[in-house]
Design a protein around this motif. Structure first.
Motif, PDB file in Angstrom:
ATOM      1  N   GLY A   5      82.776 -33.961 -86.158  1.00 14.11           N
ATOM      2  CA  GLY A   5      83.466 -33.842 -84.878  1.00 14.11           C
ATOM      3  C   GLY A   5      84.788 -33.098 -84.953  1.00 14.11           C
ATOM      4  O   GLY A   5      85.544 -33.093 -83.972  1.00 14.11           O
ATOM      5  N   MET A   6      85.053 -32.435 -86.077  1.00 14.29           N
ATOM      6  CA  MET A   6      86.308 -31.694 -86.238  1.00 14.29           C
ATOM      7  C   MET A   6      86.144 -30.234 -85.812  1.00 14.29           C
ATOM      8  O   MET A   6      85.074 -29.645 -85.938  1.00 14.29           O
ATOM      9  N   MET A   7      87.262 -29.670 -85.307  1.00 13.87           N
ATOM     10  CA  MET A   7      87.330 -28.254 -84.998  1.00 13.87           C
ATOM     11  C   MET A   7      88.469 -27.640 -85.826  1.00 13.87           C
ATOM     12  O   MET A   7      89.567 -28.171 -85.871  1.00 13.87           O
ATOM     13  N   HIS A   8      88.170 -26.530 -86.506  1.00 12.33           N
ATOM     14  CA  HIS A   8      89.150 -25.838 -87.342  1.00 12.33           C
ATOM     15  C   HIS A   8      89.401 -24.447 -86.771  1.00 12.33           C
ATOM     16  O   HIS A   8      88.484 -23.794 -86.277  1.00 12.33           O
ATOM     17  N   TYR A   9      90.655 -24.000 -86.883  1.00 13.52           N
ATOM     18  CA  TYR A   9      91.036 -22.662 -86.428  1.00 13.52           C
ATOM     19  C   TYR A   9      91.695 -21.950 -87.611  1.00 13.52           C
ATOM     20  O   TYR A   9      92.744 -22.381 -88.107  1.00 13.52           O
ATOM     21  N   HIS A  10      91.075 -20.861 -88.083  1.00 13.01           N
ATOM     22  CA  HIS A  10      91.528 -20.182 -89.294  1.00 13.01           C
ATOM     23  C   HIS A  10      91.989 -18.755 -88.988  1.00 13.01           C
ATOM     24  O   HIS A  10      91.501 -18.111 -88.046  1.00 13.01           O
ATOM     25  N   ASP A  11      92.902 -18.296 -89.834  1.00 12.17           N
ATOM     26  CA  ASP A  11      93.384 -16.916 -89.792  1.00 12.17           C
ATOM     27  C   ASP A  11      92.673 -16.135 -90.885  1.00 12.17           C
ATOM     28  O   ASP A  11      92.758 -16.474 -92.076  1.00 12.17           O
ATOM     29  N   ALA A  56      87.845 -33.264 -82.160  1.00  2.25           N
ATOM     30  CA  ALA A  56      87.433 -32.991 -80.787  1.00  2.25           C
ATOM     31  C   ALA A  56      86.454 -34.030 -80.251  1.00  2.25           C
ATOM     32  O   ALA A  56      86.472 -34.350 -79.057  1.00  2.25           O
ATOM     33  N   HIS A  57      85.569 -34.546 -81.114  1.00  5.13           N
ATOM     34  CA  HIS A  57      84.562 -35.525 -80.703  1.00  5.13           C
ATOM     35  C   HIS A  57      84.439 -36.594 -81.776  1.00  5.13           C
ATOM     36  O   HIS A  57      84.810 -36.392 -82.939  1.00  5.13           O
ATOM     37  N   GLY A  58      83.875 -37.730 -81.375  1.00 11.95           N
ATOM     38  CA  GLY A  58      83.643 -38.804 -82.326  1.00 11.95           C
ATOM     39  C   GLY A  58      82.385 -38.613 -83.139  1.00 11.95           C
ATOM     40  O   GLY A  58      82.197 -39.262 -84.168  1.00 11.95           O
ATOM     41  N   GLU A  59      81.500 -37.707 -82.689  1.00 10.94           N
ATOM     42  CA  GLU A  59      80.268 -37.392 -83.406  1.00 10.94           C
ATOM     43  C   GLU A  59      80.178 -35.886 -83.612  1.00 10.94           C
ATOM     44  O   GLU A  59      81.106 -35.138 -83.294  1.00 10.94           O
ATOM     45  N   SER A  60      79.041 -35.441 -84.121  1.00  9.85           N
ATOM     46  CA  SER A  60      78.850 -34.037 -84.470  1.00  9.85           C
ATOM     47  C   SER A  60      79.069 -33.111 -83.271  1.00  9.85           C
ATOM     48  O   SER A  60      78.586 -33.372 -82.159  1.00  9.85           O
TER      49      SER A  60
END
Length: 543
Positions: A380-386, A405-409
């Motif tokens: 449920g994570m969102m990553h922002y990369h350079d 962002a969410h508790g699940e996938s």
């Protein structure tokens, strides 16, 4: 069981105004006959294997059946007269395959050439009704206007896999199924193509309306969306496509080819196709990723694999082309790494590689600032990369920001192509969320249960006129078109892109009525449900 597994939009004006009916001419008949024979031989081999497996079981039960046979004979004696009356019809051989007088074995399309047909129904003496009015009405029903959008939905319903091609009429809030396409296996990904494929040599300057479909089978099928009632795809990328090109006389070679190998190779996928990405700058290129841990680059003009890449150690679940650098491809894998590499490079070892905390679900470039990309994960994570800050090893990756962002996938993710900072995520927690990403970081604007079950696909419309429309589908087998601009919180967050509104605005959610008996019992979109505020959704506007 019914579910929507993937979706894609077709831009306005790309579809033919009047789709054509599938026409079986001599060339097409030869092509589908070859495909049908290949499928028939595979089915016969499977049947023989199944029957051989039952032989021992049948022999073991033969002795116990002898007594029953004696009783059957005694019961059959009074019926002898009735059997004599029916003997002339030879009902015992009713289902047997017949062999024509010329000795040619009957096949699925073996006698099609012997059928009498007329170029016009006016020449057929058995047709007396005029069809002009019916044809005109049917032609009008199939018409696609320049202001309409097509929506492609990959669907599984009662174990039947197919594509549903919808037409969305935004001006009248109407969504309906235009036609469908049957598939051989459960579809996992779809990608719209604007290059004609399978009609001789493809001209890179010509335009078309096609879709590429990846399924649990390792082959990629290419279908013409402007042709109704097609029986077989226009082209197949993979081992299945190679088999159809094999000469009929080379039976030994064909038999060898039909044996499916699970060993990865440079010519075709050997496991499920999980993601597809069309190169919008080099329109003849299509990238695919698979559970066989490889990424393959296909040339649509030759329908062959141009290059194969093995840069991951587990299933490659998502890929995306760079919006400006046409040769750079981003790939994410279940090995919890993502790679951004120039496909022209020969050195496959020293490529930029980032790491995340769990299995990757989706990857996407930021079309409004192409130095950055997004990654969503199973946790449920969102990553922002350079892109410019590539780590020396995946373990030392430092994202610009991360977000739970969410508790699940996070099973689906999309970036609005016309409105910077406007994101949509969907999750197996049945929530679709809209985000506003600013220089200071992301903030949630709306979270809503749209009644589609577990969310498997969220896609923004590609045209500026309908930039706020979001297609959402999931485990209940229905798709909804959400006009997000009718939500008050969205209008406040993106006021600079929404025109002035007077009076009360009713939120728009357009869908196709589904049979409720086919849906899962999964608590959908109900007013006041789950304590999440009015209509089962929550908004940052309430804070």
């Amino acid at each position: 069981m019914s579910m929507i597994t993937a979706s894609a939009w077709v831009p306005r004006g790309a579809a033919a105004a009047f789709p054509i009916k599938y026409d079986v001419d001599e060339t097409e008949l030869a092509r589908i006959s070859k495909l049908a024979k290949l499928q028939l031989k595979d089915a016969e081999e499977d049947l023989d294997a199944a029957q051989n497996g039952q032989t021992n079981h049948d022999h073991s039960g033969s002795s116990s059946e002898d007594d029953d046979n004696d009783e059957d004979v005694q019961m059959a004696l009074p019926l002898k007269d009735a059997d004599d009356d029916l003997k002339e019809y030879d009902l015992d051989n009713y289902d047997s395959d017949d062999t024509p007088k010329d000795g040619e074995t009957t096949t699925m399309f073996g006698n099609a050439r012997a059928l009498a047909y007329h170029q016009s129904n006016d020449e057929d003496p058995y047709i007396t009704m005029q069809e002009n009015e019916e044809e005109d009405e049917e032609r009008e029903d199939l018409q696609v206007l320049g202001s309409d959008n097509m929506v492609i939905a990959a669907k599984v319903e009662d174990e039947v896999a197919h594509l549903e091609i919808y037409v969305y009429e935004d001006e009248v809030d109407n969504l309906y199924v235009h036609h469908d396409i049957m598939l051989p296996a459960i579809p996992l990904c779809v990608e719209w193509l604007d290059l004609p494929v399978g009609k001789g040599t493809a001209d890179v300057n010509s335009k078309g309306n096609f879709v590429a479909v990846g399924t649990f089978d390792p082959d990629i099928e290419l279908w013409d969306l402007d042709t109704i009632d097609s029986m077989y795809p226009n082209a197949i990328l993979g081992q299945g496509g190679e088999e159809t090109k094999t000469e009929n006389g080379d039976e030994k070679k064909k038999k060898k080819k039909r044996k499916k190998s699970k060993k990865a190779n440079d010519d075709y996928h050997v496991d499920a196709v999980l993601s597809l990405a069309a190169n919008r700058q080099h329109r003849n290129l299509l990238a695919s990723s698979s559970a066989d841990k490889t990424v393959k680059l296909w040339d649509l003009t030759t329908q062959k694999c141009a290059k194969s890449y093995s840069r991951h150690t587990d299933k490659v679940c998502s890929i995306a082309w760079h919006p400006k650098e046409a040769t750079v491809l981003l790939s994410g894998s279940y090995d919890r790494t993502l790679v951004a590499a120039d496909l022209r490079a020969t050195d496959t070892a020293n490529v930029p590689r980032w790491g995340v905390e769990s299995d990757i679900e989706t990857v996407a470039w930021n079309p409004h600032d192409t130095n950055y990309f997004y990654v969503t994960t199973e946790s449920g994570m969102m990553h922002y990369h350079d892109l410019r800050n590539a780590p020396t090893s995946p373990e030392t990756s430092k994202p610009v920001w991360t977000l739970q962002a969410h508790g699940e996938s996070i099973s689906s993710f999309d970036i609005n192509p016309a409105i910077p900072g406007f994101l949509a995520t969907g999750s197996t927690d049945k929530e679709a969320k809209l985000w506003n990403v600013q220089p200071t970081g992301p903030s949630m604007v709306v979270s809503r249960n749209l009644g589609v079950g577990k969310v498997f696909t969220t896609k923004f419309a590609p045209d500026p006129e309908v930039a706020f429309r979001l297609a959402v589908g999931g485990s209940k087998g229905n798709i909804q078109i959400w006009d997000t601009s009718t939500n008050a919180a969205i209008r406040n967050a993106f006021a600079h892109r929404v025109g002035p509104v007077t009076g009360e605005v009713k939120e728009r959610l357009v869908g196709v009525d589904e049979d409720s008996s086919d849906a899962e019992d999964e608590g959908g979109f109900e007013p006041g449900g789950d304590g999440e505020g009015e209509a089962g959704w929550e908004s940052m506007e309430d804070d």
